[in-house]
Design an enzyme around this catalytic site. Sequence first.
Site, short mmCIF file in Angstrom:
data_model
loop_
_atom_site.label_atom_id
_atom_site.label_comp_id
_atom_site.label_asym_id
_atom_site.label_seq_id
_atom_site.Cartn_x
_atom_site.Cartn_y
_atom_site.Cartn_z
N HIS A 1 40.48 39.43 33.56
CA HIS A 1 40.39 40.79 34.12
C HIS A 1 41.00 40.83 35.53
O HIS A 1 41.83 41.69 35.84
CB HIS A 1 38.93 41.22 34.16
CG HIS A 1 38.71 42.57 34.80
ND1 HIS A 1 38.48 43.70 34.07
CD2 HIS A 1 38.67 42.94 36.11
CE1 HIS A 1 38.32 44.73 34.90
NE2 HIS A 1 38.42 44.28 36.15
N GLU A 2 40.59 39.88 36.38
CA GLU A 2 41.06 39.90 37.77
C GLU A 2 42.55 39.62 37.86
O GLU A 2 43.25 40.17 38.72
CB GLU A 2 40.27 38.90 38.61
CG GLU A 2 38.79 39.20 38.71
CD GLU A 2 38.46 40.59 39.21
OE1 GLU A 2 39.27 41.15 39.99
OE2 GLU A 2 37.41 41.13 38.82
N HIS B 1 44.49 42.74 37.69
CA HIS B 1 44.65 43.39 38.99
C HIS B 1 45.74 42.69 39.81
O HIS B 1 46.57 43.35 40.44
CB HIS B 1 43.35 43.34 39.78
CG HIS B 1 42.27 44.22 39.23
ND1 HIS B 1 42.49 45.50 38.80
CD2 HIS B 1 40.93 44.00 39.06
CE1 HIS B 1 41.36 46.04 38.38
NE2 HIS B 1 40.39 45.15 38.52
N HIS C 1 41.94 49.78 36.81
CA HIS C 1 40.94 49.85 35.74
C HIS C 1 41.34 50.84 34.65
O HIS C 1 42.14 51.74 34.86
CB HIS C 1 39.59 50.25 36.32
CG HIS C 1 38.87 49.11 36.96
ND1 HIS C 1 37.92 49.27 37.94
CD2 HIS C 1 38.98 47.77 36.77
CE1 HIS C 1 37.47 48.08 38.33
NE2 HIS C 1 38.10 47.16 37.63
#
Length: 376
Positions: free
Chosen positions: A149-150, A153, A159
């Site tokens: 997930h990170e 980014h 998101h």
Amino acid sequence: QEFFGLEATGQLDSNTLEVMNRPRCGFTDVLRYSHFEGGPKWDKTVITVTEYTPDLTQSEVDETLAKALKLYGDVTPLDFKQIDSGTADIMIKFTPGDHGDFAPFDGPQGVLAHAFSPGEGHGGDTHFDEDESWTLTAEGSNLFLVAAHEFGHALGLAHSQVQTALMFPTYQYVNTDGYTLPEDDVQGVQALYGEIHPHRKKQNTEIEMPLYCWKRSSSWDGIRMKKIQSVWAGITKVDAAYEYKRDNTLKLCTTGGRYWGFRGNAALPGYPKRLSDLGFPSSVTGVDAAVHVSSASRTLFFVGYRFWSFNERRGKMDRGYPKLIHRELRGIGYKVDAAFENRGFLYFSYGSSQTEYHYTRRRASRKLFNYRWMDC
């Protein structure tokens, strides 16, 4: 409420509070897949890990991060490579609380991690809250899922409102066996970096910890643990050592106020010599650490809270020394018990911590742990 599919009452009802209390990422929320303002992205992707978690072994962390990055490498032309020193596009560390980026962590079960969008400075950097319990299972916080997930980014994804998307803001464990990037995330990352050309051969994601050696040539090429006296005859203990590449010699400082010169395994004629021959006062009978700065043709010697600068070309100490370490080499601390040079940076250690230092700029770059090099 609207973002998470709840009835938009404007009230803090029980359903809203339940969502707010879920472990989550530290970034704000938007609709479906999206990108950061301006659509920042990388034209190269180099990563490094500066601080590891004790919850898992170093190899487990490296393998898990490689697996997480591979999700994106499998659907885009991106290739990832780890470097073992210097500054990377994506700097990764595990750290608790306030850690110097104006986005402090909040302890267990709150914000698990955060990452910065691509760009200069902190751009791409990915931080994991060390107050969490990092695991590879359904217990605690699964490192693979959070890292994946990170890294989204760090690559430029914001998101998503799609609850099945990896970039959905709250954490929920799913089975990681055979996990592939959900379609919403695939569309998001391909919108930035494009799809894989069908005839392009993909390289592997290279996330490897270097092997280690005490002496570096062009790369760290393997650790060999031997008794000192089996390598350099007559030497049983070394307090400090440095390599002077101009004449291909190795200098070893030993107890008793002496130092030796070696070329390979052979002692040079005229050694050992007294430390006072280098210009030290007679009160100095030992050296804590030494490192040669090839760009300045200087060798720095550390003794207690002070250090000396030796001009190798002139064969004498520079005027005005010794100086206090913490005043002249700001950011590295008060004492040094080991030092070496690698790829243009100096590395100063004291105890378990280490500082990467740019000598020409007289600036500390970052903090490390010694086990980053020696796996201990």
